[in-house]
Scaffold this active site. Structure first.
Site, mmCIF file in Angstrom:
data_model
loop_
_atom_site.group_PDB
_atom_site.id
_atom_site.type_symbol
_atom_site.label_atom_id
_atom_site.label_comp_id
_atom_site.label_asym_id
_atom_site.label_seq_id
_atom_site.Cartn_x
_atom_site.Cartn_y
_atom_site.Cartn_z
ATOM 1 N N ASP A 145 -28.077 -6.150 -8.121
ATOM 2 C CA ASP A 145 -27.531 -6.737 -6.885
ATOM 3 C C ASP A 145 -26.345 -5.944 -6.332
ATOM 4 O O ASP A 145 -25.969 -6.107 -5.169
ATOM 5 C CB ASP A 145 -27.037 -8.167 -7.161
ATOM 6 C CG ASP A 145 -25.907 -8.150 -8.185
ATOM 7 O OD1 ASP A 145 -26.193 -7.856 -9.363
ATOM 8 O OD2 ASP A 145 -24.746 -8.379 -7.820
ATOM 9 N N GLY A 152 -22.749 -10.798 -12.618
ATOM 10 C CA GLY A 152 -23.624 -11.796 -13.228
ATOM 11 C C GLY A 152 -25.036 -11.258 -13.287
ATOM 12 O O GLY A 152 -25.247 -10.042 -13.305
ATOM 13 N N VAL A 185 -33.701 -3.048 -9.705
ATOM 14 C CA VAL A 185 -32.600 -2.874 -8.760
ATOM 15 C C VAL A 185 -31.541 -3.950 -8.995
ATOM 16 O O VAL A 185 -31.843 -5.141 -9.022
ATOM 17 C CB VAL A 185 -33.120 -2.936 -7.302
ATOM 18 C CG1 VAL A 185 -31.968 -2.923 -6.307
ATOM 19 C CG2 VAL A 185 -34.059 -1.762 -7.034
ATOM 20 N N GLY A 208 -28.178 -10.083 -11.776
ATOM 21 C CA GLY A 208 -28.506 -9.577 -10.442
ATOM 22 C C GLY A 208 -29.597 -10.362 -9.752
ATOM 23 O O GLY A 208 -29.521 -10.635 -8.544
ATOM 24 N N THR A 222 -19.711 -5.415 -15.135
ATOM 25 C CA THR A 222 -19.762 -4.843 -13.784
ATOM 26 C C THR A 222 -18.362 -4.959 -13.193
ATOM 27 O O THR A 222 -17.629 -5.886 -13.522
ATOM 28 C CB THR A 222 -20.762 -5.663 -12.939
ATOM 29 O OG1 THR A 222 -22.066 -5.366 -13.385
ATOM 30 C CG2 THR A 222 -20.642 -5.380 -11.450
HETATM 31 N N1 ASP Z 1 -24.862 -7.844 -11.637
HETATM 32 C C1 ASP Z 1 -25.192 -6.780 -12.549
HETATM 33 C C2 ASP Z 1 -26.675 -6.563 -12.509
HETATM 34 O O1 ASP Z 1 -27.429 -7.470 -12.617
HETATM 35 C C3 ASP Z 1 -24.793 -6.988 -13.965
HETATM 36 C C4 ASP Z 1 -23.443 -7.604 -14.188
HETATM 37 O O2 ASP Z 1 -22.782 -8.016 -13.260
HETATM 38 O O3 ASP Z 1 -23.018 -7.686 -15.354
HETATM 39 O O4 ASP Z 1 -27.094 -5.460 -12.439
#
Ligand code: ASP
Length: 280
Positions: free
Chosen positions: A185, A204, A183, A206, A154
């Site tokens: 974060d 991280g 959904v 979500g 992300t």
């Molecule tokens: N935060 C993102 C989610 O959970 C994934 C990521 O940050 O790698 O959709």
């Protein structure tokens, strides 16, 4: 002027040194290009610009190179928050657009500022965003192998411009293999939040980030007078009871740049025109 970007978590460091080097080079190139842009643009314009560069880079899980969901489709989420107007806008589970962050930017000026699913995709088409597949062969191969390659990147950016204004933007392809309708974060106040005192972008898991209300809590604590490192320390401590997996980047109105991760290693780079700080 200050800028910090993240590119999610880096899980392959021990097995694939080349990927790490590639990500370091991309992060350095993008943070410097975005800083240069910040010299003649606002923080708000710059966070959108930085996110679009990160979305265009297939090394990261946002825009081109996004993860594939459990049904074989890609759905992406992105949001922006302007610390001056306090307006947040975003798209949740949008399909087949090259740069979800640019659709989020369009929404900043309308009443219905966060759109999801088909509504978000339809809005993008109406606004002239052509159909574009963000799939790359590597993600399809990972999907076919049922290999969950999550924590792959992300992206996000916080910028402080020369007028002292802060803005934040975050964009994701999600965690990979998620249920349809899940959904992220990244288009919530837990993953992306900003006011005139502080801006925070997270990456991280979500679900953990939402449970910890991470970005909103850090910003609120800084607003209430806590130094940024204490605001981070307290918020990350509150993730411990459920082993929350999160990384966050931030800048406050004093120009302090800060980042922290609950698990190694978050991919980040910050730049102030002189000092480059980059993950290793
Ligand atoms: N935060 C993102 C989610 O959970 C994934 C990521 O940050 O790698 O959709």
């Amino acid at each position: 002027m200050k800028i910090i970007i993240h590119g999610g978590f880096f899980s392959e460091s021990s097995t694939c040194d080349q990927t790490k080097i590639d990500k370091q080079q991309s992060m350095e190139r993008i943070v410097k290009e975005a800083y240069q842009y910040l010299e003649t643009h606002t923080a708000l314009e710059t966070v959108v610009f930085a996110n679009s560069l990160l979305e265009n880079d297939p090394l990261f899980n946002a825009g081109i190179g996004s993860q594939i969901q459990s049904d074989g489709e890609i759905r992406m989420s992105a949001s922006i928050m302007d610390g001056v107007s306090k307006k947040m806008s975003g798209v949740i589970n949008i399909e087949k657009v090259k740069n979800p962050i640019l659709v989020a930017e369009k929404l900043l000026t309308v009443d219905d500022r966060i759109l999801s699913g088909n509504g978000a995709t339809q809005y993008a088409r109406e606004q002239g965003f052509p159909e574009f597949s963000t799939e790359i062969p590597q993600r399809r191969a990972e999907y076919e192998e049922k290999k969950n390659a999550n924590r792959q990147g992300t992206v996000g950016c916080v910028a402080l411009d020369k007028e002292g204004k802060i803005a934040v933007a975050t964009s994701t392809g999600g965690k990979g293999f998620e249920l349809v309708g899940r959904v992220s974060d990244s288009a919530t106040v837990a993953g992306n939040y900003c006011n005139e005192f502080c801006g925070v972008s997270c990456t991280g898991v979500g679900e953990d980030i939402v449970s910890g209300a991470v970005a909103a809590k850090i910003v609120t604590r800084v607003t209430d007078g806590q130094p940024i490192q204490e605001a981070f320390a307290k918020t990350f401590k509150e993730l411990l009871p459920f082993d929350g997996f999160c990384g966050a980047i931030a800048i406050d109105s004093f120009g302090n740049i800060f980042h922290q991760d609950s698990h190694p290693k978050m991919v980040f780079a910050s730049y102030d025109g002189i000092n480059l700080d980059i993950f290793n």
